[in-house]
Design an enzyme around this catalytic site. Structure first.
Site, PDB file in Angstrom:
ATOM      1  CG  PHE A  55      -1.834   1.290   1.132  1.00  0.00           C
ATOM      2  CD1 PHE A  55      -3.002   1.260   0.385  1.00  0.00           C
ATOM      3  CD2 PHE A  55      -1.464   2.475   1.738  1.00  0.00           C
ATOM      4  CE1 PHE A  55      -3.792   2.406   0.259  1.00  0.00           C
ATOM      5  CE2 PHE A  55      -2.251   3.618   1.614  1.00  0.00           C
ATOM      6  CZ  PHE A  55      -3.412   3.576   0.867  1.00  0.00           C
TER       7      PHE A  55
ATOM      8  CG  ASP B 248       5.685   4.018   1.845  1.00  0.00           C
ATOM      9  OD1 ASP B 248       5.650   4.736   2.868  1.00  0.00           O
ATOM     10  OD2 ASP B 248       4.707   3.889   1.069  1.00  0.00           O
TER      11      ASP B 248
ATOM     12  CE  LYS C 233      -1.101   6.927   6.795  1.00  0.00           C
ATOM     13  NZ  LYS C 233      -0.702   5.989   5.768  1.00  0.00           N
TER      14      LYS C 233
HETATM   15  C1  LIG Z   1      -0.923   6.041   4.321  1.00  0.00           C
HETATM   16  C2  LIG Z   1       0.188   5.535   3.485  1.00  0.00           C
HETATM   17  C3  LIG Z   1       0.518   6.151   2.264  1.00  0.00           C
HETATM   18  C4  LIG Z   1      -0.301   7.260   1.667  1.00  0.00           C
HETATM   19  O1  LIG Z   1      -0.389   8.394   2.478  1.00  0.00           O
HETATM   20  P1  LIG Z   1      -1.540   9.491   2.215  1.00  0.00           P
HETATM   21  O2  LIG Z   1      -1.156  10.617   3.123  1.00  0.00           O
HETATM   22  O3  LIG Z   1      -2.846   8.851   2.586  1.00  0.00           O
HETATM   23  O4  LIG Z   1      -1.477   9.846   0.784  1.00  0.00           O
HETATM   24  C5  LIG Z   1       1.610   5.659   1.574  1.00  0.00           C
HETATM   25  N1  LIG Z   1       2.338   4.630   2.042  1.00  0.00           N
HETATM   26  C6  LIG Z   1       2.043   4.017   3.209  1.00  0.00           C
HETATM   27  C7  LIG Z   1       2.901   2.899   3.691  1.00  0.00           C
HETATM   28  C8  LIG Z   1       0.959   4.438   3.957  1.00  0.00           C
HETATM   29  O5  LIG Z   1       0.645   3.815   5.087  1.00  0.00           O
END
Ligand SMILES: *Cc1c(COP(=O)(O)O)cnc(C)c1O
Length: 404
Positions: A145, A230, A259
Protein backbone atom coordinates in the site's frame (compact mmCIF):
# COMPACT_ATOMS: atom_id res chain seq x y z
CA UNK A 1 -31.89 -1.12 5.44
CA UNK A 2 -34.69 0.91 7.05
CA UNK A 3 -33.99 -0.83 10.37
CA UNK A 4 -30.34 0.12 9.95
CA UNK A 5 -31.35 3.72 9.38
CA UNK A 6 -33.51 3.71 12.49
CA UNK A 7 -30.67 2.35 14.58
CA UNK A 8 -28.17 4.85 13.19
CA UNK A 9 -27.86 7.98 15.33
CA UNK A 10 -28.87 11.21 13.62
CA UNK A 11 -25.33 12.63 13.87
CA UNK A 12 -23.97 9.66 11.90
CA UNK A 13 -26.63 10.01 9.19
CA UNK A 14 -25.93 13.74 9.01
CA UNK A 15 -22.20 13.22 8.61
CA UNK A 16 -22.71 10.81 5.71
CA UNK A 17 -25.63 12.34 3.80
CA UNK A 18 -23.61 14.40 1.30
CA UNK A 19 -20.46 12.29 1.32
CA UNK A 20 -19.10 10.07 -1.43
CA UNK A 21 -19.00 6.50 -0.12
CA UNK A 22 -15.28 5.92 -0.51
CA UNK A 23 -15.08 5.10 3.22
CA UNK A 24 -17.15 2.93 5.53
CA UNK A 25 -16.54 4.63 8.89
CA UNK A 26 -17.54 3.13 12.21
CA UNK A 27 -20.71 4.89 13.40
CA UNK A 28 -18.99 7.26 15.83
CA UNK A 29 -18.94 11.05 15.46
CA UNK A 30 -15.95 12.49 17.29
CA UNK A 31 -15.96 16.07 18.49
CA UNK A 32 -12.90 16.42 20.73
CA UNK A 33 -9.76 14.56 21.75
CA UNK A 34 -6.72 14.64 23.96
CA UNK A 35 -3.76 12.28 24.14
CA UNK A 36 -4.91 8.73 23.47
CA UNK A 37 -8.61 9.49 24.02
CA UNK A 38 -11.39 10.88 21.83
CA UNK A 39 -14.89 12.02 22.84
CA UNK A 40 -17.99 11.75 20.66
CA UNK A 41 -20.88 14.20 20.25
CA UNK A 42 -22.76 12.45 23.09
CA UNK A 43 -19.83 12.78 25.48
CA UNK A 44 -18.80 9.10 25.31
CA UNK A 45 -15.02 8.53 25.51
CA UNK A 46 -13.05 6.03 23.45
CA UNK A 47 -9.44 4.88 23.55
CA UNK A 48 -8.05 5.61 20.08
CA UNK A 49 -6.22 2.48 18.94
CA UNK A 50 -5.86 3.58 15.32
CA UNK A 51 -4.23 6.98 15.86
CA UNK A 52 -5.14 8.23 12.39
CA UNK A 53 -3.27 5.33 10.79
CA UNK A 54 -0.16 6.53 12.72
CA UNK A 55 -0.63 10.19 11.80
CA UNK A 56 -1.28 10.71 15.54
CA UNK A 57 1.83 8.99 16.91
CA UNK A 58 2.23 11.77 19.51
CA UNK A 59 -1.41 11.62 20.51
CA UNK A 60 -4.20 14.08 19.89
CA UNK A 61 -3.24 17.72 20.41
CA UNK A 62 0.23 17.15 21.84
CA UNK A 63 0.86 20.40 23.79
CA UNK A 64 4.24 21.15 22.18
CA UNK A 65 2.87 20.66 18.67
CA UNK A 66 -0.31 22.63 19.31
CA UNK A 67 1.75 25.49 20.76
CA UNK A 68 3.99 25.53 17.67
CA UNK A 69 0.92 25.58 15.40
CA UNK A 70 -0.76 28.39 17.36
CA UNK A 71 2.39 30.51 17.36
CA UNK A 72 2.89 30.02 13.64
CA UNK A 73 -0.78 30.77 12.82
CA UNK A 74 -0.25 34.18 14.38
CA UNK A 75 2.80 34.93 12.23
CA UNK A 76 2.84 33.37 8.77
CA UNK A 77 1.04 30.42 7.18
CA UNK A 78 1.91 30.28 3.48
CA UNK A 79 4.42 31.79 1.10
CA UNK A 80 4.62 29.15 -1.65
CA UNK A 81 8.08 27.95 -2.61
CA UNK A 82 8.50 30.99 -4.87
CA UNK A 83 9.88 32.69 -1.75
CA UNK A 84 11.79 31.45 1.27
CA UNK A 85 10.45 31.67 4.81
CA UNK A 86 12.02 31.54 8.25
CA UNK A 87 10.68 28.08 9.22
CA UNK A 88 12.15 26.26 6.23
CA UNK A 89 15.84 25.89 7.02
CA UNK A 90 15.42 24.39 10.50
CA UNK A 91 12.87 21.87 9.28
CA UNK A 92 14.97 20.64 6.37
CA UNK A 93 18.23 20.55 8.36
CA UNK A 94 16.76 18.79 11.39
CA UNK A 95 14.76 16.25 9.40
CA UNK A 96 17.78 15.49 7.20
CA UNK A 97 19.83 14.94 10.38
CA UNK A 98 17.18 12.63 11.86
CA UNK A 99 17.29 10.60 8.64
CA UNK A 100 21.08 10.73 8.31
CA UNK A 101 20.66 12.13 4.80
CA UNK A 102 21.93 15.27 3.01
CA UNK A 103 18.66 16.60 1.63
CA UNK A 104 14.92 16.76 2.21
CA UNK A 105 12.13 17.47 -0.27
CA UNK A 106 8.89 18.45 1.49
CA UNK A 107 5.46 17.59 0.12
CA UNK A 108 2.04 17.23 1.80
CA UNK A 109 0.48 13.78 1.60
CA UNK A 110 2.08 10.37 1.69
CA UNK A 111 1.02 9.60 -1.87
CA UNK A 112 2.89 12.71 -3.01
CA UNK A 113 6.04 11.53 -1.25
CA UNK A 114 5.71 8.19 -3.07
CA UNK A 115 5.16 9.95 -6.41
CA UNK A 116 8.22 12.10 -5.67
CA UNK A 117 10.27 9.00 -4.91
CA UNK A 118 9.20 7.39 -8.19
CA UNK A 119 10.04 10.49 -10.23
CA UNK A 120 13.42 10.96 -8.54
CA UNK A 121 14.31 7.28 -9.03
CA UNK A 122 13.42 7.42 -12.71
CA UNK A 123 15.40 10.62 -13.29
CA UNK A 124 18.34 9.16 -11.35
CA UNK A 125 18.07 6.05 -13.53
CA UNK A 126 18.32 8.02 -16.77
CA UNK A 127 20.85 10.64 -15.67
CA UNK A 128 23.11 8.70 -13.29
CA UNK A 129 22.69 4.99 -13.97
CA UNK A 130 22.39 5.46 -17.73
CA UNK A 131 19.14 3.59 -18.38
CA UNK A 132 17.92 4.17 -21.97
CA UNK A 133 15.10 6.76 -22.25
CA UNK A 134 11.67 5.45 -21.27
CA UNK A 135 12.97 2.01 -20.17
CA UNK A 136 13.18 2.39 -16.38
CA UNK A 137 11.42 -0.14 -14.17
CA UNK A 138 10.75 -0.19 -10.44
CA UNK A 139 10.21 -3.38 -8.45
CA UNK A 140 7.46 -3.38 -5.82
CA UNK A 141 5.90 -6.01 -3.54
CA UNK A 142 2.63 -7.88 -3.60
CA UNK A 143 0.21 -6.66 -0.95
CA UNK A 144 1.75 -3.18 -1.01
CA UNK A 145 0.00 0.00 0.00
CA UNK A 146 1.63 3.23 -1.16
CA UNK A 147 -1.38 5.52 -1.65
CA UNK A 148 -4.20 6.27 -4.06
CA UNK A 149 -2.96 8.16 -7.13
CA UNK A 150 -3.46 6.64 -10.58
CA UNK A 151 0.24 5.73 -10.86
CA UNK A 152 0.37 4.21 -7.38
CA UNK A 153 -2.78 2.11 -7.81
CA UNK A 154 -1.29 0.91 -11.09
CA UNK A 155 1.01 -1.36 -9.07
CA UNK A 156 -1.42 -2.26 -6.29
CA UNK A 157 -2.47 -5.91 -6.00
CA UNK A 158 -5.68 -5.01 -4.13
CA UNK A 159 -8.54 -5.17 -6.62
CA UNK A 160 -10.65 -2.63 -4.67
CA UNK A 161 -7.82 -0.13 -4.90
CA UNK A 162 -7.04 -0.81 -8.56
CA UNK A 163 -10.02 -2.09 -10.57
CA UNK A 164 -11.61 0.29 -13.10
CA UNK A 165 -9.01 3.00 -12.61
CA UNK A 166 -6.97 2.13 -15.70
CA UNK A 167 -5.27 2.70 -18.06
CA UNK A 168 -2.41 2.03 -15.70
CA UNK A 169 1.06 3.54 -15.50
CA UNK A 170 3.64 1.11 -16.89
CA UNK A 171 7.12 0.51 -15.52
CA UNK A 172 6.47 -1.55 -12.39
CA UNK A 173 7.20 -5.19 -11.57
CA UNK A 174 5.49 -6.94 -8.70
CA UNK A 175 7.18 -9.69 -6.66
CA UNK A 176 6.03 -11.57 -3.54
CA UNK A 177 6.84 -9.65 -0.32
CA UNK A 178 9.64 -11.19 1.71
CA UNK A 179 10.98 -13.29 -1.18
CA UNK A 180 14.60 -12.33 -1.93
CA UNK A 181 14.99 -14.88 -4.71
CA UNK A 182 12.02 -13.42 -6.59
CA UNK A 183 13.40 -9.91 -6.13
CA UNK A 184 16.82 -10.95 -7.42
CA UNK A 185 15.14 -12.46 -10.46
CA UNK A 186 13.01 -9.35 -11.16
CA UNK A 187 15.89 -6.85 -11.15
CA UNK A 188 17.49 -6.22 -14.54
CA UNK A 189 19.81 -3.58 -16.03
CA UNK A 190 16.90 -1.16 -16.41
CA UNK A 191 15.76 -1.39 -12.78
CA UNK A 192 16.14 1.96 -11.05
CA UNK A 193 14.56 1.21 -7.68
CA UNK A 194 13.05 -1.29 -5.30
CA UNK A 195 10.13 0.33 -3.45
CA UNK A 196 9.00 -1.41 -0.26
CA UNK A 197 7.30 -0.92 3.06
CA UNK A 198 9.67 -2.34 5.70
CA UNK A 199 6.50 -3.63 7.38
CA UNK A 200 3.31 -3.83 5.30
CA UNK A 201 0.75 -1.84 7.28
CA UNK A 202 -2.48 -1.98 5.28
CA UNK A 203 -1.82 -5.63 4.46
CA UNK A 204 -2.25 -6.36 8.18
CA UNK A 205 1.06 -5.36 9.79
CA UNK A 206 3.05 -7.98 7.91
CA UNK A 207 6.65 -8.20 9.15
CA UNK A 208 9.01 -9.63 6.50
CA UNK A 209 11.17 -12.68 7.31
CA UNK A 210 14.32 -11.94 9.34
CA UNK A 211 17.13 -10.87 7.03
CA UNK A 212 14.90 -9.74 4.17
CA UNK A 213 15.53 -6.00 4.44
CA UNK A 214 19.24 -6.64 4.90
CA UNK A 215 19.19 -8.81 1.78
CA UNK A 216 17.31 -6.13 -0.17
CA UNK A 217 19.96 -3.59 0.86
CA UNK A 218 22.84 -5.81 -0.32
CA UNK A 219 21.09 -6.64 -3.56
CA UNK A 220 20.31 -2.99 -4.35
CA UNK A 221 23.90 -1.94 -3.68
CA UNK A 222 25.28 -4.78 -5.77
CA UNK A 223 22.98 -4.08 -8.74
CA UNK A 224 23.15 -0.27 -8.55
CA UNK A 225 19.47 0.09 -7.75
CA UNK A 226 17.95 2.58 -5.27
CA UNK A 227 16.31 1.10 -2.18
CA UNK A 228 13.27 3.26 -1.42
CA UNK A 229 11.74 2.59 2.00
CA UNK A 230 8.15 3.74 2.36
CA UNK A 231 8.24 4.54 6.09
CA UNK A 232 5.10 6.68 5.90
CA UNK A 233 3.27 4.43 8.37
CA UNK A 234 6.11 2.36 9.87
CA UNK A 235 8.45 5.27 10.56
CA UNK A 236 8.74 8.02 13.18
CA UNK A 237 8.61 5.85 16.29
CA UNK A 238 5.77 3.47 15.50
CA UNK A 239 7.82 0.26 15.73
CA UNK A 240 10.09 1.21 18.65
CA UNK A 241 12.79 2.81 16.50
CA UNK A 242 12.80 5.98 14.41
CA UNK A 243 12.58 3.87 11.24
CA UNK A 244 11.42 0.27 10.88
CA UNK A 245 14.46 -0.40 8.66
CA UNK A 246 16.63 -0.01 11.78
CA UNK A 247 15.43 -3.38 13.09
CA UNK A 248 17.75 -4.94 10.52
CA UNK A 249 20.38 -2.22 10.71
CA UNK A 250 19.48 -1.16 7.19
CA UNK A 251 19.74 2.34 5.69
CA UNK A 252 17.76 2.80 2.46
CA UNK A 253 18.76 5.26 -0.27
CA UNK A 254 15.52 7.14 0.11
CA UNK A 255 13.08 7.49 3.01
CA UNK A 256 9.47 8.33 2.25
CA UNK A 257 7.83 9.96 5.25
CA UNK A 258 4.37 11.29 5.99
CA UNK A 259 1.55 10.71 8.45
CA UNK A 260 3.12 11.40 11.91
CA UNK A 261 5.43 14.03 10.41
CA UNK A 262 2.49 16.46 10.52
CA UNK A 263 1.88 15.82 14.22
CA UNK A 264 -1.79 15.05 13.54
CA UNK A 265 -2.31 18.72 12.78
CA UNK A 266 -1.39 19.37 9.15
CA UNK A 267 -0.50 17.07 6.26
CA UNK A 268 3.29 16.98 5.92
CA UNK A 269 5.29 14.47 3.91
CA UNK A 270 8.88 14.38 2.74
CA UNK A 271 11.50 12.48 0.82
CA UNK A 272 14.95 12.29 2.40
CA UNK A 273 18.02 11.18 0.44
CA UNK A 274 21.62 12.08 -0.27
CA UNK A 275 22.72 14.66 -2.84
CA UNK A 276 23.73 12.06 -5.43
CA UNK A 277 20.04 11.00 -5.56
CA UNK A 278 17.81 14.00 -4.72
CA UNK A 279 20.27 16.30 -6.45
CA UNK A 280 18.98 15.14 -9.85
CA UNK A 281 16.02 17.55 -9.53
CA UNK A 282 16.41 21.04 -10.95
CA UNK A 283 14.05 24.04 -10.62
CA UNK A 284 10.73 23.50 -12.37
CA UNK A 285 11.01 19.69 -12.47
CA UNK A 286 8.95 18.95 -9.37
CA UNK A 287 7.05 20.88 -6.73
CA UNK A 288 3.96 21.62 -4.71
CA UNK A 289 2.13 24.84 -3.80
CA UNK A 290 1.70 23.82 -0.18
CA UNK A 291 4.76 21.59 0.26
CA UNK A 292 7.10 22.97 2.91
CA UNK A 293 4.75 25.79 3.96
CA UNK A 294 5.55 27.71 7.17
CA UNK A 295 2.76 26.15 9.25
CA UNK A 296 3.75 22.63 8.15
CA UNK A 297 7.43 23.31 8.83
CA UNK A 298 6.76 24.84 12.26
CA UNK A 299 4.78 21.77 13.36
CA UNK A 300 7.02 19.19 11.69
CA UNK A 301 10.20 20.71 13.14
CA UNK A 302 8.73 20.12 16.61
CA UNK A 303 7.82 16.57 15.56
CA UNK A 304 11.44 15.98 14.58
CA UNK A 305 12.60 17.44 17.92
CA UNK A 306 10.25 15.13 19.84
CA UNK A 307 11.74 12.20 17.95
CA UNK A 308 15.30 13.40 18.42
CA UNK A 309 14.99 12.80 22.18
CA UNK A 310 14.32 9.08 21.58
CA UNK A 311 11.60 9.12 24.24
CA UNK A 312 8.78 8.06 21.92
CA UNK A 313 10.82 5.30 20.32
CA UNK A 314 11.61 3.92 23.80
CA UNK A 315 7.98 4.11 24.86
CA UNK A 316 6.91 2.34 21.70
CA UNK A 317 9.45 -0.45 22.21
CA UNK A 318 8.66 -1.01 25.89
CA UNK A 319 4.89 -0.60 25.74
CA UNK A 320 4.83 -2.48 22.45
CA UNK A 321 6.20 -5.56 24.19
CA UNK A 322 3.39 -5.34 26.70
CA UNK A 323 0.82 -4.98 23.92
CA UNK A 324 2.22 -7.83 21.82
CA UNK A 325 2.50 -10.14 24.86
CA UNK A 326 -1.07 -9.37 25.93
CA UNK A 327 -2.39 -10.08 22.45
CA UNK A 328 -0.34 -13.25 22.03
CA UNK A 329 -2.09 -14.50 25.16
CA UNK A 330 -5.33 -14.46 23.15
CA UNK A 331 -4.06 -16.86 20.48
CA UNK A 332 -6.33 -19.88 20.69
CA UNK A 333 -8.93 -17.74 22.48
CA UNK A 334 -10.38 -16.25 19.32
CA UNK A 335 -7.16 -15.08 17.69
CA UNK A 336 -5.29 -17.25 15.22
CA UNK A 337 -2.24 -15.00 14.81
CA UNK A 338 -0.65 -11.82 16.12
CA UNK A 339 2.01 -9.90 14.19
CA UNK A 340 3.76 -6.65 14.81
CA UNK A 341 6.55 -4.57 16.19
CA UNK A 342 6.42 -1.84 18.83
CA UNK A 343 2.99 -0.32 19.30
CA UNK A 344 1.76 -1.75 16.02
CA UNK A 345 -0.14 -5.02 15.88
CA UNK A 346 -2.10 -6.99 13.30
CA UNK A 347 -4.51 -9.56 14.76
CA UNK A 348 -6.09 -12.34 12.76
CA UNK A 349 -9.41 -13.26 14.30
CA UNK A 350 -10.75 -16.76 13.83
CA UNK A 351 -12.96 -16.10 10.76
CA UNK A 352 -15.57 -18.54 12.09
CA UNK A 353 -16.05 -16.19 15.04
CA UNK A 354 -16.63 -12.83 13.35
CA UNK A 355 -15.34 -10.47 10.68
CA UNK A 356 -12.80 -7.77 11.45
CA UNK A 357 -15.50 -5.19 10.91
CA UNK A 358 -17.78 -6.84 13.43
CA UNK A 359 -14.93 -7.03 15.94
CA UNK A 360 -14.27 -3.30 15.47
CA UNK A 361 -17.96 -2.49 15.96
CA UNK A 362 -18.01 -4.47 19.18
CA UNK A 363 -14.76 -2.87 20.34
CA UNK A 364 -16.35 0.50 19.66
CA UNK A 365 -19.29 -0.40 21.89
CA UNK A 366 -16.69 -1.17 24.56
CA UNK A 367 -14.99 2.19 24.08
CA UNK A 368 -12.01 1.17 21.94
CA UNK A 369 -11.56 2.40 18.35
CA UNK A 370 -9.66 0.17 15.92
CA UNK A 371 -9.79 -0.57 12.19
CA UNK A 372 -10.26 -3.79 10.29
CA UNK A 373 -8.37 -4.64 7.12
CA UNK A 374 -8.82 -7.57 4.72
CA UNK A 375 -11.58 -9.77 6.17
CA UNK A 376 -10.85 -10.96 9.67
CA UNK A 377 -7.73 -8.92 10.43
CA UNK A 378 -7.72 -5.88 12.70
CA UNK A 379 -4.98 -3.41 13.34
CA UNK A 380 -4.02 -1.76 16.59
CA UNK A 381 -1.78 1.30 16.42
CA UNK A 382 -2.43 3.41 19.52
CA UNK A 383 -0.74 6.79 19.98
CA UNK A 384 2.74 6.39 21.47
CA UNK A 385 1.60 8.44 24.49
CA UNK A 386 -0.64 5.55 25.61
CA UNK A 387 0.25 4.17 29.07
CA UNK A 388 0.46 0.65 30.51
CA UNK A 389 -2.98 0.73 32.09
CA UNK A 390 -4.55 1.83 28.84
CA UNK A 391 -2.81 -0.94 26.93
CA UNK A 392 -4.08 -3.51 29.42
CA UNK A 393 -7.53 -1.98 29.04
CA UNK A 394 -7.40 -2.29 25.24
CA UNK A 395 -6.20 -5.91 25.43
CA UNK A 396 -8.97 -6.71 27.95
CA UNK A 397 -11.58 -5.27 25.59
CA UNK A 398 -10.24 -7.35 22.69
CA UNK A 399 -10.42 -10.43 24.96
CA UNK A 400 -14.00 -9.60 25.94
CA UNK A 401 -15.09 -9.15 22.31
CA UNK A 402 -13.50 -12.46 21.32
CA UNK A 403 -15.17 -14.21 24.26
CA UNK A 404 -18.51 -13.00 22.82
C1 LIG B 1 -0.92 6.04 4.32
C2 LIG B 1 0.19 5.53 3.48
C3 LIG B 1 0.52 6.15 2.26
C4 LIG B 1 -0.30 7.26 1.67
O1 LIG B 1 -0.39 8.39 2.48
P1 LIG B 1 -1.54 9.49 2.21
O2 LIG B 1 -1.16 10.62 3.12
O3 LIG B 1 -2.85 8.85 2.59
O4 LIG B 1 -1.48 9.85 0.78
C5 LIG B 1 1.61 5.66 1.57
N1 LIG B 1 2.34 4.63 2.04
C6 LIG B 1 2.04 4.02 3.21
C7 LIG B 1 2.90 2.90 3.69
C8 LIG B 1 0.96 4.44 3.96
O5 LIG B 1 0.65 3.82 5.09
Amino acid sequence: MIEDMLRTPAAVQDAERHTAHNYHPLPVVISSAEGAWVTDVDGKRYLDCLAGYSALNFGHRHPTLIAAAHAQLDKLTLTSRAFLHDQFADFCRELAALCGKDLVLPMNTGAEAVETGIKVARKWGYQVKGVPAGQANIVVAEGNFHGRTTTIVSFSTDSDARADFGPYTPGFRIVPYGDLAALTEAIDEHTVAVLLEPIQGEQGVVVPPEGYLHGVRLLCTERNVLFIADEIQSGLGRTGTTFACEHEGVVPDMYLLGKALGGGIVPVSAVAADTDVLGVLQPGQHGSTFGGNPLACAVATEVVRLLATGEFQRRSAALGERLQAGLRGLIGKGLVAVRGRGLWAGLDIDPALMSGREACERLMERGVLAKDTHGSTIRLAPPLVINEEEIDHAVAQVAAVLAG
